[in-house]
Design a protein around this motif. Structure first.
Motif, PDB file in Angstrom:
ATOM      1  N   ALA A 195      -5.261  -7.226   3.691  1.00 23.36           N
ATOM      2  CA  ALA A 195      -5.458  -6.165   4.684  1.00 23.36           C
ATOM      3  C   ALA A 195      -4.671  -4.917   4.318  1.00 23.36           C
ATOM      4  O   ALA A 195      -5.184  -3.798   4.377  1.00 23.36           O
ATOM      5  CB  ALA A 195      -5.053  -6.662   6.074  1.00 23.36           C
ATOM      6  N   LEU A 196      -3.407  -5.102   3.926  1.00 25.17           N
ATOM      7  CA  LEU A 196      -2.594  -3.930   3.575  1.00 25.17           C
ATOM      8  C   LEU A 196      -3.166  -3.244   2.336  1.00 25.17           C
ATOM      9  O   LEU A 196      -3.271  -2.009   2.293  1.00 25.17           O
ATOM     10  CB  LEU A 196      -1.141  -4.341   3.335  1.00 25.17           C
ATOM     11  N   ARG A 197      -3.559  -4.027   1.344  1.00 28.48           N
ATOM     12  CA  ARG A 197      -4.096  -3.437   0.126  1.00 28.48           C
ATOM     13  C   ARG A 197      -5.359  -2.627   0.425  1.00 28.48           C
ATOM     14  O   ARG A 197      -5.545  -1.515  -0.061  1.00 28.48           O
ATOM     15  CB  ARG A 197      -4.396  -4.521  -0.903  1.00 28.48           C
ATOM     16  N   THR A 198      -6.237  -3.198   1.270  1.00 29.42           N
ATOM     17  CA  THR A 198      -7.495  -2.539   1.606  1.00 29.42           C
ATOM     18  C   THR A 198      -7.252  -1.253   2.381  1.00 29.42           C
ATOM     19  O   THR A 198      -7.826  -0.197   2.078  1.00 29.42           O
ATOM     20  CB  THR A 198      -8.389  -3.494   2.423  1.00 29.42           C
ATOM     21  N   GLN A 199      -6.388  -1.336   3.404  1.00 28.98           N
ATOM     22  CA  GLN A 199      -6.125  -0.165   4.235  1.00 28.98           C
ATOM     23  C   GLN A 199      -5.343   0.903   3.477  1.00 28.98           C
ATOM     24  O   GLN A 199      -5.539   2.100   3.715  1.00 28.98           O
ATOM     25  CB  GLN A 199      -5.374  -0.579   5.496  1.00 28.98           C
ATOM     26  N   LEU A 200      -4.476   0.486   2.567  1.00 23.98           N
ATOM     27  CA  LEU A 200      -3.728   1.463   1.760  1.00 23.98           C
ATOM     28  C   LEU A 200      -4.679   2.257   0.878  1.00 23.98           C
ATOM     29  O   LEU A 200      -4.575   3.488   0.778  1.00 23.98           O
ATOM     30  CB  LEU A 200      -2.681   0.742   0.917  1.00 23.98           C
ATOM     31  N   GLN A 201      -5.613   1.572   0.261  1.00 29.82           N
ATOM     32  CA  GLN A 201      -6.596   2.268  -0.567  1.00 29.82           C
ATOM     33  C   GLN A 201      -7.396   3.259   0.271  1.00 29.82           C
ATOM     34  O   GLN A 201      -7.631   4.398  -0.140  1.00 29.82           O
ATOM     35  CB  GLN A 201      -7.529   1.251  -1.235  1.00 29.82           C
ATOM     36  N   GLU A 202      -7.823   2.842   1.453  1.00 26.63           N
ATOM     37  CA  GLU A 202      -8.604   3.716   2.329  1.00 26.63           C
ATOM     38  C   GLU A 202      -7.798   4.949   2.730  1.00 26.63           C
ATOM     39  O   GLU A 202      -8.320   6.069   2.759  1.00 26.63           O
ATOM     40  CB  GLU A 202      -9.047   2.946   3.577  1.00 26.63           C
ATOM     41  N   ALA A 203      -6.517   4.759   3.035  1.00 26.99           N
ATOM     42  CA  ALA A 203      -5.674   5.878   3.457  1.00 26.99           C
ATOM     43  C   ALA A 203      -5.462   6.877   2.322  1.00 26.99           C
ATOM     44  O   ALA A 203      -5.486   8.099   2.532  1.00 26.99           O
ATOM     45  CB  ALA A 203      -4.331   5.362   3.953  1.00 26.99           C
ATOM     46  N   LEU A 204      -5.255   6.379   1.115  1.00 24.89           N
ATOM     47  CA  LEU A 204      -5.042   7.275  -0.026  1.00 24.89           C
ATOM     48  C   LEU A 204      -6.313   8.043  -0.375  1.00 24.89           C
ATOM     49  O   LEU A 204      -6.256   9.230  -0.710  1.00 24.89           O
ATOM     50  CB  LEU A 204      -4.542   6.483  -1.221  1.00 24.89           C
ATOM     51  N   VAL A 205      -7.460   7.386  -0.278  1.00 26.49           N
ATOM     52  CA  VAL A 205      -8.732   8.077  -0.509  1.00 26.49           C
ATOM     53  C   VAL A 205      -8.944   9.142   0.566  1.00 26.49           C
ATOM     54  O   VAL A 205      -9.406  10.256   0.276  1.00 26.49           O
ATOM     55  CB  VAL A 205      -9.896   7.070  -0.524  1.00 26.49           C
ATOM     56  N   ARG A 206      -8.601   8.802   1.799  1.00 21.56           N
ATOM     57  CA  ARG A 206      -8.725   9.771   2.897  1.00 21.56           C
ATOM     58  C   ARG A 206      -7.877  11.006   2.628  1.00 21.56           C
ATOM     59  O   ARG A 206      -8.344  12.148   2.770  1.00 21.56           O
ATOM     60  CB  ARG A 206      -8.287   9.116   4.212  1.00 21.56           C
ATOM     61  N   ALA A 207      -6.629  10.807   2.216  1.00 20.20           N
ATOM     62  CA  ALA A 207      -5.740  11.933   1.939  1.00 20.20           C
ATOM     63  C   ALA A 207      -6.248  12.756   0.758  1.00 20.20           C
ATOM     64  O   ALA A 207      -6.199  13.983   0.770  1.00 20.20           O
ATOM     65  CB  ALA A 207      -4.331  11.429   1.660  1.00 20.20           C
ATOM     66  N   ASP A 208      -6.754  12.062  -0.255  1.00 20.63           N
ATOM     67  CA  ASP A 208      -7.213  12.752  -1.458  1.00 20.63           C
ATOM     68  C   ASP A 208      -8.439  13.614  -1.181  1.00 20.63           C
ATOM     69  O   ASP A 208      -8.634  14.643  -1.826  1.00 20.63           O
ATOM     70  CB  ASP A 208      -7.529  11.725  -2.540  1.00 20.63           C
ATOM     71  N   SER A 209      -9.257  13.198  -0.221  1.00 21.86           N
ATOM     72  CA  SER A 209     -10.495  13.926   0.082  1.00 21.86           C
ATOM     73  C   SER A 209     -10.321  14.962   1.186  1.00 21.86           C
ATOM     74  O   SER A 209     -11.253  15.725   1.467  1.00 21.86           O
ATOM     75  CB  SER A 209     -11.596  12.936   0.473  1.00 21.86           C
TER      76      SER A 209
END
Length: 254
Positions: free
Chosen positions: A30-44
């Motif tokens: 869960a943490l790995r999945t949500q961390l990836q989503e958060a970083l993609v969100r910030a990058d975009s």
């Protein structure tokens, strides 16, 4: 799904916080999945110039959740998710690790995936995988010799010992050491300095610096390291190390 990664954005700085403080922000699926989503969100997000990655509860991250691994939980939801994981690919925008407390194993490898590291003076860094019969295949073993002296990297890889933020700064891995609890503030200050420059030039500079190593070493290192790690996994020490860790953790909890 429970929220185990918190996201906030202020003054063009996105702060992404791993939030499993009871287990020192150990990385489960869960943490790995949500961390990836958060970083993609910030990058975009066009309103974000720099991203800060940190952990809740006074620790950065103690590595993979070994109890979840023993239960059979996969590290990634799919092979595509594994290949897209920021630890391999990074993001376009500058990414600063703000480290307090424990930054160990896969947590240290997350910090090494960032472009800059700011740490509180009480932070401890290390790759203790060998202590538990594991091999650090999250990038640490080939990134450390790129970022610090060879023999110091070998010392961390072979002993599994923890070293201080000040020692990591002397080796050039940590860029700035702050007072305890001051890592995020220090990272924000560094982010403001970065954002005073031209965004396109900053992004291009990051891309070129990263690819200097990617082209020479990292592109092949991901797969090249696996046969060596598999020998250790097949020895039986891996399972025994996980079981011993779980047994000790259970005693501590009781």
């Amino acid at each position: 799904m429970e929220s185990v990664v918190h996201y906030e954005s202020e003054d063009a700085v996105a702060v992404v916080t791993m939030h499993r403080p009871r287990v020192m922000n150990a990385i489960d699926l869960a943490l790995r999945t949500q961390l990836q989503e958060a970083l993609v969100r910030a990058d975009s997000d066009p309103g974000v110039g720099v991203v800060v990655l940190t952990g809740a509860g006074g620790n950065f991250c103690a590595g993979r959740d070994l109890k979840a691994a023993l239960r059979g939980e996969p590290a990634f939801a799919s092979r595509d998710a594994q290949l897209a994981w920021f630890n391999r690919t990074s993001i376009v925008k500058p990414l600063i690790a703000a480290v307090e407390g424990y930054c160990l194993a896969g947590g240290f490898e997350l910090a090494l995936s960032c472009d800059l590291i700011v740490a509180g003076s009480g932070a401890q860094f290390g790759l203790p995988e060998v202590v538990h019969g594991q091999v650090a295949i999250g990038g640490g073993l080939f990134r450390l010799p790129q970022r610090m002296p060879y023999h110091a990297a070998m010392r961390l890889a072979l002993t599994g010992e923890r070293v201080s933020a000040e020692q990591m700064q002397s080796w050039g891995v940590v860029g700035r050491v702050c007072e305890p609890g001051g890592a995020v503030a220090g990272a924000r200050e560094l982010a403001r300095r970065i954002m005073s420059n031209a965004p396109a030039a900053v992004r291009a500079s990051k891309a070129i610096v990263r690819r200097t190593h990617d082209f020479v070493t990292e592109a092949n290192a991901w797969e090249a390291q696996l046969p060596f790690a598999q020998q250790a996994q097949d020895s039986g020490e891996s399972r025994r190390g996980l079981e011993a860790f779980a047994a000790r953790s259970g005693k501590d909890a009781s």
